[in-house]
Structure formats: structure tokens, C-alpha cells
Design an enzyme around this catalytic site. Structure first.
Site, PDB file in Angstrom:
ATOM      1  N   SER A  95       0.017  59.323  40.398  1.00 27.97           N
ATOM      2  CA  SER A  95      -0.149  58.040  39.709  1.00 27.97           C
ATOM      3  C   SER A  95      -1.564  57.494  39.838  1.00 27.97           C
ATOM      4  O   SER A  95      -1.829  56.366  39.451  1.00 27.97           O
ATOM      5  CB  SER A  95       0.851  57.026  40.270  1.00 27.97           C
ATOM      6  N   THR A 119       0.924  45.839  42.128  1.00 32.57           N
ATOM      7  CA  THR A 119       1.394  47.137  41.674  1.00 32.57           C
ATOM      8  C   THR A 119       2.707  46.922  40.938  1.00 32.57           C
ATOM      9  O   THR A 119       3.331  45.884  41.072  1.00 32.57           O
ATOM     10  CB  THR A 119       1.584  48.099  42.876  1.00 32.57           C
ATOM     11  N   GLY A 120       3.094  47.901  40.147  1.00 27.68           N
ATOM     12  CA  GLY A 120       4.339  47.770  39.398  1.00 27.68           C
ATOM     13  C   GLY A 120       4.090  47.647  37.905  1.00 27.68           C
ATOM     14  O   GLY A 120       3.044  48.091  37.411  1.00 27.68           O
ATOM     15  N   ARG A 155      -2.508  52.531  25.898  1.00 28.60           N
ATOM     16  CA  ARG A 155      -1.970  51.440  26.722  1.00 28.60           C
ATOM     17  C   ARG A 155      -2.827  51.223  27.975  1.00 28.60           C
ATOM     18  O   ARG A 155      -3.222  52.152  28.660  1.00 28.60           O
ATOM     19  CB  ARG A 155      -0.533  51.770  27.117  1.00 28.60           C
ATOM     20  N   THR A 205      -5.553  53.468  39.204  1.00 26.19           N
ATOM     21  CA  THR A 205      -4.262  54.001  38.773  1.00 26.19           C
ATOM     22  C   THR A 205      -4.409  54.870  37.535  1.00 26.19           C
ATOM     23  O   THR A 205      -5.374  54.731  36.781  1.00 26.19           O
ATOM     24  CB  THR A 205      -3.299  52.837  38.442  1.00 26.19           C
ATOM     25  N   THR A 226       0.246  53.345  42.172  1.00 25.27           N
ATOM     26  CA  THR A 226      -1.075  52.737  42.091  1.00 25.27           C
ATOM     27  C   THR A 226      -1.575  52.333  43.471  1.00 25.27           C
ATOM     28  O   THR A 226      -0.832  51.747  44.238  1.00 25.27           O
ATOM     29  CB  THR A 226      -0.967  51.438  41.254  1.00 25.27           C
TER      30      THR A 226
HETATM   31  C1  SD4 Z   1       0.234  49.671  35.455  1.00 22.76           C
HETATM   32  N1  SD4 Z   1       0.363  48.445  37.501  1.00 22.76           N
HETATM   33  O1  SD4 Z   1      -0.471  50.432  34.799  1.00 22.76           O
HETATM   34  C2  SD4 Z   1       0.150  49.755  36.950  1.00 22.76           C
HETATM   35  C3  SD4 Z   1       1.108  50.796  37.401  1.00 22.76           C
HETATM   36  C4  SD4 Z   1       1.505  50.670  38.813  1.00 22.76           C
HETATM   37  O2  SD4 Z   1       2.822  51.188  40.549  1.00 22.76           O
HETATM   38  O3  SD4 Z   1       1.054  49.849  39.565  1.00 22.76           O
HETATM   39  N2  SD4 Z   1       2.409  51.425  39.299  1.00 22.76           N
HETATM   40  O4  SD4 Z   1       1.012  48.881  34.955  1.00 22.76           O
END
Ligand code: SD4
Length: 340
Positions: A94, A247-248, A224, A214, A196
Site C-alpha cells: 500500500s 489513514t483509511g 483518483r 501511500t 498507508t
Molecule cells: C487513501 N488514505 O488513498 C489513503 C489510503 C489509506 O490506509 O490510508 N489506507 O485514501
């Protein structure tokens, strides 16, 4: 697939997103540092500087950052070099090299960095360059701009001596090909594991910097961009107050300008923990929030060196290296009724 670890995200089926699908191996070895440290004391806490925190279980990355700090490096050097460890780690699917691609098979990276002066740099939709965080730092330090995107970012990186290479490893290519056949564009959100990397550090002088890097949502739509390179959303540093990183599911973080919100809440007197909890609250308490379908996590540190972390769902963690101990800390979380 373990139900406890994943949420099938029907709400995002149209977008065909998968958030960090890889269950990757992480280094379990805590690294001990023994050099002398400065101590900041205050009424309600005692923090030891320097310190480093990072999203998820990334002890090798925090160990590298602490090594930089103990050698006299500043917080900016520490977060850059710490994040670079994960960018170079091909097993981490990731971040950086080996990151899972978008739905067309292209690995595209987002990253940003911010220093104690409030300077910042970012790259979005960067291809073929492993160390996106270092390109972000170059943007911050060597250009009059904050953000470079896509081909322009890549060409700038090459002009600065970065080497172009194919970031799609065999393992990530295989995962993508399998996803195309078996996942049928039904996204699955990983709420549990290493993803991330966002990192915050305070150096011996008490100065704060942060970075975030990330490959974004796996199998995302071409073009995106998430929250991670967006200053204020994925990362914010205010050297008077503290710093936060997210994160997320980036879309949810961007909609609430999450990291800036956490820092502003700390400015108003909240602890890092309370600030992270309120920022998650802004997401989950929205009318019609579909929070059961996604994960978001925040970590934060204030000027005193107090830290906090909080997420929507269980299994988010923070790695913290302080006072000679490099430890993974499970985060408290909002949704106590699901996925437990
Ligand atoms: C995103 N926040 O591209 C990042 C992905 C991520 O844990 O943090 N994954 O939306």
C-alpha cells in the site's frame, strides 16, 4: 477471508475500491535505543523527547526515524527517512514500490511532508518513482509550489536525480489479476492491517514535522487521489500545537479536513486522544454515515509529546518509539458493536 478483518463495502461497489488488501508481514522486533534524551515535564504528562509515532505496525520505519533523531537529525529528516523504509519495502502493498495498482494496473503514489515552519510539499498521482515522500520534500524545498501532479511530478523527480522504475511487482500484479477475476469489482476494506504510512516526529529541540505516503486505495479509478497528499486532510503540522496524520478511506478524511481538525481541536485545549476521537465523531455522526463500511484512523501528538490515536473500527494501531521503546499500540475505536 476472515470476517473480523474485512468489511465488504457494498456502498462503494460502483467505485470498485479496495482499501489496502494486503495482509503483510511486519517486523516484530522492537528496537532499543539507549542514547540520552531530553525530558519535558508538565502538570498532566511526562513525555520523553525525541519521539516518533506512525500509523499501523511499522517498527522498522519508526526505528529508522529514531536513529536519525538520536544521531542529531531533525524531525523533518526523521519522518522522511522513516517513511522511505516502507516505500522501499516491496512486501508492503500500500506504499511505494510494490503498492497495489489502480484498476488499470498502474501504481500511482500520493505523498506529502510538512515542517516546523508550516512549509509543505506534496505529490499526487506520481508514477514510477519509489520515494514519493522525498519528491514531496523536494517540491517543498526546491520549488515555489506546494503540489505537483502526475507526469509533471515524475519529470520533476527525474530532473532531481530520482530513478524511474516499474513499481508493479510480480506479487502486486498477481493480486491485481486475481482481483480482476475473483473480486468482480466488489471492494473489500481492510480495517486491520498495515497500510498507508503517516509519521510524526518531535526532535530534541521540541520541533515537530510529519509525512504521509501511500499508493492509495487499491484498484481505485484511474486518476483518483486520496487524502494522503492533501495538507490539512491527510497531514497537518502546527509547531506551536502539535500534528496529526490520517489513514483509511481518504474521501471521508477530505470531507472533514481531518488532520487540520485534530490539530485545531488540540489548539483549543483537547488532548491528542480527545481530538482524534472528536474528528472520528465528525465522520461517524453525520446523518446517514455509512461508517460500518469503511475504516478511518488518526494519530496525533501535541507539543508536550502526548500522543493519541483513534479509529472507526477495531484493529487500527499506532507504532510509537519513545524513551528507548519501539512499541505497537492498539488504538481505541468507535464501533464497539460490529466486527468484534
Ligand atoms: C487513501 N488514505 O488513498 C489513503 C489510503 C489509506 O490506509 O490510508 N489506507 O485514501
Amino acid at each position: 477471508m476472515n470476517r473480523r478483518k474485512f468489511i465488504k463495502n457494498t456502498a462503494l461497489t460502483g467505485a470498485g475500491l479496495l482499501l489496502g488488501s494486503a495482509l503483510v508481514g511486519c517486523n516484530e522486533n522492537a528496537t532499543k535505543e539507549t542514547e540520552s534524551t531530553a525530558v519535558i515535564s508538565n502538570d498532566d504528562s511526562k513525555a520523553t523527547l525525541p519521539l516518533v509515532i506512525a500509523t499501523w505496525h511499522v517498527k522498522e520505519a519508526t526505528a529508522k526515524a529514531m536513529e536519525v533523531l538520536q544521531a542529531g537529525g531533525n524531525a523533518l529528516d526523521a519522518v522522511e527517512q522513516g517513511c522511505m523504509v516502507e516505500e522501499a519495502n516491496e512486501k508492503g502493498q500500500s506504499v511505494g514500490k510494490g503498492g497495489l495498482p489502480d484498476r488499470d494496473g498502474n501504481v500511482t503514489l500520493d505523498a506529502c511532508i510538512m515542517d516546523k515552519h508550516g512549509n509543505c510539499g506534496a505529490v499526487v498521482y506520481l508514477q514510477d518513482i519509489t520515494h514519493a515522500v522525498s519528491v514531496a520534500r523536494k517540491v517543498m524545498e526546491e520549488t515555489p509550489h506546494v503540489m505537483l501532479a502526475g507526469e509533471g511530478a515524475k519529470q520533476y523527480a527525474i530532473s532531481q536525480g530520482f530513478e524511474a522504475e516499474d513499481l508493479l511487482t510480480e506479487a502486486s500484479k498477481e493480486a491485481w489479476e486475481k482481483w480482476k477475476v475473483e473480486a468482480k469489482y466488489k471492494p473489500i476494506i481492510n480495517i486491520e492491517n498495515h497500510d498507508t504510512i503517516g509519521m510524526l516526529a518531535i526532535d530534541k529541540n521540541g520541533d515537530i514535522s510529519g509525512a504521509c505516503t501511500t499508493s492509495g486505495l487499491a484498484y481505485k479509478m484511474g486518476g483518483r487521489v486520496g487524502d494522503s497528499p492533501i495538507i490539512g486532510s491527510g497531514l497537518f503540522v502546527d509547531n506551536e500545537v502539535g500534528a496529526a496524520v490520517a489513514t483509511g478511506l481518504g474521501e471521508e478524511v477530505v470531507k472533514t479536513v481531518g488532520s487540520f481538525l485534530v490539530v485545531e481541536l488540540m489548539r483549543q485545549g483537547k488532548s491528542p486522544q480527545d481530538a482524534c476521537e472528536e474528528a472520528i465523531g465528525r465522520i461517524v455522526n453525520k446523518p446517514n454515515s455509512n461508517y460500518k463500511d469503511f475504516q478511518v484512523g488518526y494519530i496525533a501528538v501535541n507539543k508536550k509529546g502526548e500522543t493519541g490515536s483513534y479509529s472507526v473500527h477495531q484493529w487500527f494501531s499506532m507504532t510509537k518509539f519513545e524513551d528507548g521503546v519501539n512499541a505497537q499500540i492498539q488504538s481505541d475505536y468507535f464501533n464497539k458493536t460490529e466486527n468484534s
